[in-house]
Design a protein around this motif. Structure first.
Motif, PDB file in Angstrom:
ATOM      1  N   ALA A 160     -34.189  23.667 -61.606  1.00 21.52           N
ATOM      2  CA  ALA A 160     -34.302  23.972 -60.170  1.00 21.52           C
ATOM      3  C   ALA A 160     -33.164  23.310 -59.388  1.00 21.52           C
ATOM      4  N   HIS A 161     -32.752  22.124 -59.821  1.00 20.78           N
ATOM      5  CA  HIS A 161     -31.617  21.438 -59.187  1.00 20.78           C
ATOM      6  C   HIS A 161     -30.341  22.286 -59.356  1.00 20.78           C
ATOM      7  N   GLU A 162     -30.150  22.835 -60.525  1.00 23.75           N
ATOM      8  CA  GLU A 162     -28.970  23.680 -60.774  1.00 23.75           C
ATOM      9  C   GLU A 162     -29.042  24.979 -59.965  1.00 23.75           C
ATOM     10  N   ILE A 163     -30.234  25.569 -59.902  1.00 22.64           N
ATOM     11  CA  ILE A 163     -30.422  26.771 -59.075  1.00 22.64           C
ATOM     12  C   ILE A 163     -30.058  26.441 -57.620  1.00 22.64           C
ATOM     13  N   GLY A 164     -30.422  25.236 -57.201  1.00 23.10           N
ATOM     14  CA  GLY A 164     -30.083  24.767 -55.849  1.00 23.10           C
ATOM     15  C   GLY A 164     -28.579  24.778 -55.618  1.00 23.10           C
ATOM     16  N   HIS A 165     -27.805  24.265 -56.577  1.00 21.84           N
ATOM     17  CA  HIS A 165     -26.340  24.278 -56.443  1.00 21.84           C
ATOM     18  C   HIS A 165     -25.823  25.710 -56.294  1.00 21.84           C
ATOM     19  N   ILE A 166     -26.397  26.637 -57.062  1.00 17.70           N
ATOM     20  CA  ILE A 166     -25.941  28.035 -56.998  1.00 17.70           C
ATOM     21  C   ILE A 166     -26.249  28.625 -55.620  1.00 17.70           C
ATOM     22  N   PHE A 220     -24.340  17.044 -51.278  1.00 13.06           N
ATOM     23  CA  PHE A 220     -24.630  18.268 -52.036  1.00 13.06           C
ATOM     24  C   PHE A 220     -25.689  17.990 -53.098  1.00 13.06           C
ATOM     25  N   GLU A 221     -25.579  16.835 -53.768  1.00 12.55           N
ATOM     26  CA  GLU A 221     -26.546  16.493 -54.815  1.00 12.55           C
ATOM     27  C   GLU A 221     -27.944  16.305 -54.227  1.00 12.55           C
ATOM     28  N   TYR A 222     -28.012  15.621 -53.103  1.00  9.26           N
ATOM     29  CA  TYR A 222     -29.322  15.404 -52.467  1.00  9.26           C
ATOM     30  C   TYR A 222     -29.905  16.739 -52.005  1.00  9.26           C
ATOM     31  N   THR A 263     -20.378  12.359 -62.572  1.00  7.59           N
ATOM     32  CA  THR A 263     -20.375  13.387 -61.518  1.00  7.59           C
ATOM     33  C   THR A 263     -21.553  13.330 -60.551  1.00  7.59           C
ATOM     34  N   HIS A 264     -22.582  12.574 -60.874  1.00  6.09           N
ATOM     35  CA  HIS A 264     -23.750  12.548 -59.993  1.00  6.09           C
ATOM     36  C   HIS A 264     -24.013  11.137 -59.456  1.00  6.09           C
ATOM     37  N   PRO A 265     -24.670  11.044 -58.298  1.00  7.24           N
ATOM     38  CA  PRO A 265     -25.002   9.714 -57.772  1.00  7.24           C
ATOM     39  C   PRO A 265     -25.924   9.006 -58.770  1.00  7.24           C
TER      40      PRO A 265
HETATM   41 ZN   LIG Z   1     -26.150  18.309 -59.294  1.00  6.84          ZN
END
Ligand SMILES: [Zn+2]
Lengths: 302, 164
Positions: A160-166, A220-222, A263-265
């Motif tokens: 779901a996190h990856e879907i969020g980035h898309i 973006f990550e949050y 790449t991530h916090p």
């Molecule tokens: Zn991410």
């Protein structure tokens, strides 16, 4: 006489131009208002249609500054090819299928269930803790990251996190501004050819560099974590799944690690943000036994 | 000068024909995904009644939040808003509805920019990249909608989302 005809013709042409313009002017609002006045459709229906097209048009204008779904798809395919060149894939059909079912179910409850081709997930045969998503809907998740998941709910949180980035178009924003300007020029002037290929090449470079080396910005990550929480809740997974996987990552990740370490916090920062946002205290994931059995069968020994 | 008369007549005719067009209630949207599915109900649980192609122009008849009831070639059904655009999609030559002319405002969707042709050029310059693997990834993981529903049911994942 001839002169008179000429002027009449000129006048009529002007009228035609005006009238033709109006005919091609497909602004729904205008058309619908007319229809409403004439009593062809009810005011209620007219209002609904106006609202509906306005909503889609708004989504379109937002998209215009970026790319069309088809173009996002083609960027995504090449980015996917670059990723698959860097990482070997994990080829188990049933396990990949399992992840695709979770991913596609999550996409269905999202705000953007339909993209050009749809969403696809593939496992990468790597111990690195990492995941990638292309604007075309290709999602990659490493074996290393799957090993941080204790439940299907946690796997769903990662997807779901990856879907969020898309859906938030984070990857597209990784493409350098001057590249987008170049792209705009090639579109309008129809230069195409080498210039377009150069821009495409550059865009793929920007994109993969961002995903593999620098990572997105923290906001973006949050934001992707927010989407993850929303999708888990909407579909019916335990939203604690996200904090659960982040807690395992916190223990396993070293800041000098490649992948998410780079790449991530730090996971703890993400946990703090998630808990603050939802205002709920973490409690261990509640997953039904049948779900845990199929999770163990697919991911347990990965 | 007979061409003046002809164009005059054409002008009059066009004006006459454009009038009813203008006052019509019809609103059209275009399918902007490769395969747009029409469903019997405004939900992904709805049975797929037809599959539309990229660029197909549909008429909007009803609106229910993110779901739109649309019609094309006498078929009716519900489509999710994210599969539709208000812009006209002009496909490249050699494909189905080439006739759809695009104005400058619609250029973005006119088959220009990044497309299969650009990919082919990129591919020929990057022979180490395995596009067949990408094709495989895209092809094998497609499910029928009821497969996803069965998966959710089996895992006791109960939805509370409004738009499924
Ligand atoms: Zn991410």
């Amino acid at each position: 006489m001839k002169r008179k005809t000429f002027f009449l013709c000129l006048f009529l042409s002007a009228a035609l131009l005006f009238c033709g313009c109006q005919a091609t002017l497909t602004t729904t609002t205008k058309v619908t208002t007319q229809a409403e006045k004439k009593g062809v459709i009810s005011p209620e229906k007219a209002k609904s249609i106006k609202k509906s097209t306005a909503k889609i048009a708004k989504a379109d204008s937002k998209r215009r500054e970026e790319f069309t779904p088809e173009q996002e798809y083609y960027i995504g395919r090449s980015v996917a090819a670059v990723i698959m060149n860097k990482y070997p894939s994990y080829t188990s059909q049933p396990v990949n299928e399992y992840l695709n079912l979770i991913g596609q179910a999550l996409a269905q409850v999202s705000d953007m269930p339909e993209i050009f081709l749809g969403y696809r997930v593939l496992i990468l045969n790597s111990d690195e803790i990492n995941a990638f998503a292309t604007p075309g809907g290709h999602i990659f998740i490493t074996k290393g990251l799957l090993r941080c998941c204790r439940t299907e709910d946690a796997v769903a949180a990662v997807l779901a996190h990856e879907i969020g980035h898309i859906q938030l178009k984070h990857g597209i924003r990784a493409i350098k501004q001057e590249r987008l300007i170049e792209f705009g020029k090639t579109i309008v002037t129809e230069i195409g050819g080498d210039k377009l290929l150069e821009t495409f090449d550059g865009a793929i470079g920007d994109f993969t560099n961002m995903m593999i080396n620098t990572g997105y910005s923290r906001p973006f990550e949050y934001a992707a974590d927010d989407v993850a929480q929303t999708l888990l809740r909407r579909l019916g997974y335990d939203p604690n799944g996200l904090v659960e996987v982040l807690m395992v990552m916190e223990k396993k990740l070293n800041p000098e690690d490649t992948g998410f370490g780079k790449t991530h916090p730090p996971p703890q920062d993400r946990i703090d943000k998630v808990l603050k946002k939802t205002g709920i205290k973490y409690s261990p994931v509640l997953t039904p036994q049948v779900r845990q059995i199929r999770f163990m069968k697919n991911i347990g020994n990965i | 000068m007979s061409w003046i008369r002809i164009s005059l007549l054409a002008a009059l005719l066009l004006c006459a024909f454009s009038q009813p067009l203008f006052s019509a209630t019809k609103e059209f949207l275009s399918v902007q995904v490769r395969q747009g599915q029409l469903r019997s109900t405004p939900s992904f649980l709805g049975k797929v009644t037809a599959t539309l192609a990229y660029g197909d122009k549909v008429e909007l008849i009803e609106d229910k939040g993110a779901w739109k009831m649309v019609t094309i070639r006498k078929i009716k059904g519900w489509m999710h808003m994210s599969a539709l655009t208000t812009k006209t999609i002009a496909l490249q030559a050699g494909k189905a509805n080439v006739k759809t002319g695009a104005t400058s405002g619609e250029l973005a969707l006119a088959g220009k920019g990044f497309n299969a042709k650009v990919e082919a050029e990129f591919k020929s310059k990057n022979k180490h990249l395995d596009y067949a693997a990408v094709d495989r990834m895209e092809r094998i993981f497609t499910f029928k909608p009821d497969r996803v529903q069965a998966f959710l049911k089996q895992g006791k994942i109960s939805p509370e989302g409004p738009e499924r």
